[in-house]
Design an enzyme around this catalytic site. Structure first.
Site, PDB file in Angstrom:
ATOM      1  NE  ARG A 133      -3.063   0.232   3.205  1.00  0.00           N
ATOM      2  CZ  ARG A 133      -2.391   0.391   4.300  1.00  0.00           C
ATOM      3  NH1 ARG A 133      -1.793   1.386   4.613  1.00  0.00           N
ATOM      4  NH2 ARG A 133      -2.411  -0.711   5.214  1.00  0.00           N
ATOM      5  CE1 TYR A 159     -16.284  12.892 -14.011  1.00  0.00           C
ATOM      6  CE2 TYR A 159     -15.834  12.637 -11.603  1.00  0.00           C
ATOM      7  CZ  TYR A 159     -16.213  11.892 -12.877  1.00  0.00           C
ATOM      8  OH  TYR A 159     -16.500  10.775 -12.926  1.00  0.00           O
ATOM      9  CG  ASP A 190      -9.737  17.275 -12.980  1.00  0.00           C
ATOM     10  OD1 ASP A 190      -9.330  16.936 -14.000  1.00  0.00           O
ATOM     11  OD2 ASP A 190     -10.858  16.718 -12.389  1.00  0.00           O
ATOM     12  CE  LYS A 197     -12.680   9.722 -16.975  1.00  0.00           C
ATOM     13  NZ  LYS A 197     -13.134  10.817 -16.235  1.00  0.00           N
TER      14      LYS A 197
HETATM   15  C1  LIG Z   1     -13.557  10.962 -14.879  1.00  0.00           C
HETATM   16  C2  LIG Z   1     -12.993  12.444 -14.553  1.00  0.00           C
HETATM   17  C3  LIG Z   1     -12.687  12.364 -12.950  1.00  0.00           C
HETATM   18  C4  LIG Z   1     -12.918  11.337 -11.888  1.00  0.00           C
HETATM   19  O1  LIG Z   1     -12.071  10.139 -12.427  1.00  0.00           O
HETATM   20  P1  LIG Z   1     -12.319   8.689 -12.094  1.00  0.00           P
HETATM   21  O2  LIG Z   1     -11.254   7.944 -12.748  1.00  0.00           O
HETATM   22  O3  LIG Z   1     -13.560   8.148 -12.788  1.00  0.00           O
HETATM   23  O4  LIG Z   1     -12.453   8.328 -10.757  1.00  0.00           O
HETATM   24  C5  LIG Z   1     -12.295  13.610 -12.310  1.00  0.00           C
HETATM   25  N1  LIG Z   1     -12.301  14.735 -13.160  1.00  0.00           N
HETATM   26  C6  LIG Z   1     -12.643  14.533 -14.393  1.00  0.00           C
HETATM   27  C7  LIG Z   1     -12.520  15.910 -15.320  1.00  0.00           C
HETATM   28  C8  LIG Z   1     -12.890  13.545 -15.058  1.00  0.00           C
HETATM   29  O5  LIG Z   1     -13.440  13.280 -16.326  1.00  0.00           O
END
Ligand SMILES: *Cc1c(COP(=O)(O)O)cnc(C)c1O
Length: 374
Positions: A43, A95, A167, A192
């Site tokens: 971990r 998000y 982000d 993504k």
């Molecule tokens: C998908 C997404 C998240 C969250 O990520 P996960 O991997 O689904 O937990 C956060 N910010 C943005 C802009 C996203 O597209």
């Protein structure tokens, strides 16, 4: 090394004695401490994850990166920098999961949040208070592709001794490096563009500040939202082709944005690459290209989801950033959990359609878009 080279080589250096070109997947939960003390429990530390973390840091030209089991795992860990009584200023077009964690979870811990359209810097200044400890930026935003001024927002945060967070999921490090504009911490959903193949969940925090890194490294182990070694390996593999994937995605998205812009069934296109888009100039300054995400408003919102089902190549699905094109209806899908009045205030209407443009042949994508709009 330049970006494409780092993406391929950092973390994948050949290992003695075999000279592996691809790093091994260290499937172990614990380590014998007879002859070493660096590795104790997985971990806290795992060599496959370390390889990914070194790679992620290099992509943002940063000194530190931490990998997580999902974007939300990274985000949750980051919020441990806050404490009871703290206030956070968040982009209103954030998000959905970020909205949810601030309003439904952290509110119960005495952490307050205010959502504001960050295109207006005066509005941002207005909601900054003595307890504001974090400014949460996302650019381009989801689903309206608003472009926020990273440099100005980082300056405002700093003036109030608040941590600035960006982000960077929509742009990916291939197109935008927020740390360069003064932002303190970059967040990624590696699910993504970084993973890029719709086959793994992952998240990352990337930063230069050693003081914050020490606290986040502690929190990464304490919270435990770490990726499995296999997931870390899949993300590292995905990143090797990030640069070429994103070029094709930008090319395809630019072509579709133009087609949509000129189409009689479309009321408005949101894509910062269009010269008449509100965010175009700012995006041209702080991004290398304009990205693979776009959204558009249908003139007639009736039966929007039914129209999207007409596509033959493009998949009707949430998520983004993969090799395959995805299309979705934010009102009834990704943003359904946002209260209706807030959706309307933000401009998320029933006519809005969001598209993550993939790497398919542009002629097939064009035919699908024509089918949807027919
Ligand atoms: C998908 C997404 C998240 C969250 O990520 P996960 O991997 O689904 O937990 C956060 N910010 C943005 C802009 C996203 O597209």
């Amino acid at each position: 090394m330049r970006f494409a080279t780092k993406a391929i080589h950092v973390g994948s250096e050949p290992m003695p004695p075999t000279g592996t070109v691809t790093p091994p997947i260290y499937m172990t939960s614990t380590y014998s401490q007879k002859d070493q003390q660096t590795y104790d429990y997985a971990r806290g530390v795992n060599p496959t994850r370390e390889a990914l973390e070194r790679n992620l840091a290099s992509l943002e030209d940063a000194t530190h990166a931490l990998a997580f089991s999902s974007g939300m795992g990274a985000i949750t860990t980051l919020t441990t920098l806050l404490k009871k009584g703290d206030h956070v200023v968040v982009t209103d077009d954030c998000y959905g999961g970020v909205h949810r964690i601030f309003t439904r979870i952290l509110s119960a811990y005495g952490i307050e949040s205010t959502f504001v359209d960050m295109r207006d810097l005066v509005d941002v200044e207005d909601v900054m208070g003595p307890d504001t400890r974090m400014v949460w930026i996302e650019s381009p935003t989801n689903p309206l592709l608003k472009v926020l001024d990273l440099r100005e927002l980082a300056v405002i945060a700093k003036a109030h001794e608040a941590i600035s967070v960006c982000d960077n999921t929509f742009a990916s490090p291939a197109l935008q490096n927020p740390l360069k504009w003064g932002v303190d911490v970059v967040v990624h959903s590696a699910t993504k563009y970084l993973g890029g193949h719709a086959d793994v969940l992952g998240g990352a925090l990337v930063l230069n500040r050693a003081d914050l890194f020490d606290r986040l490294k502690f929190a990464q182990n304490a919270i435990g939202a770490v990726p499995s070694p296999f997931d870390a390996w899949l993300i590292l593999r995905g990143i090797k082709t990030l640069d070429v994937r994103i070029e094709r995605q930008c090319d395809n998205a630019a072509a579709l944005a133009k087609l949509l812009h000129d189409h009689p069934a479309v009321a408005k296109v949101h894509y910062p690459g269009l010269p008449d888009d509100e965010g175009h100039r700012l995006a041209a300054k702080q991004m290398r290209r304009f990205g693979g995400m776009l959204s558009f408003e249908l003139k007639d919102p009736r039966g929007a989801v039914e129209r999207l089902r007409r596509a033959q190549v493009v998949l009707l699905a949430e998520s983004l950033g993969g090799v395959e094109s995805l299309i979705e209806h934010p009102w009834s899908m990704t943003h359904a959990s946002v209260p209706p009045e807030q959706r309307s205030r933000q401009g998320i209407t029933e006519a809005l359609v969001r598209m993550s443009v993939g790497l398919e042949d542009i002629d097939d994508l064009t035919e699908d878009v024509e089918r949807i709009l027919a």
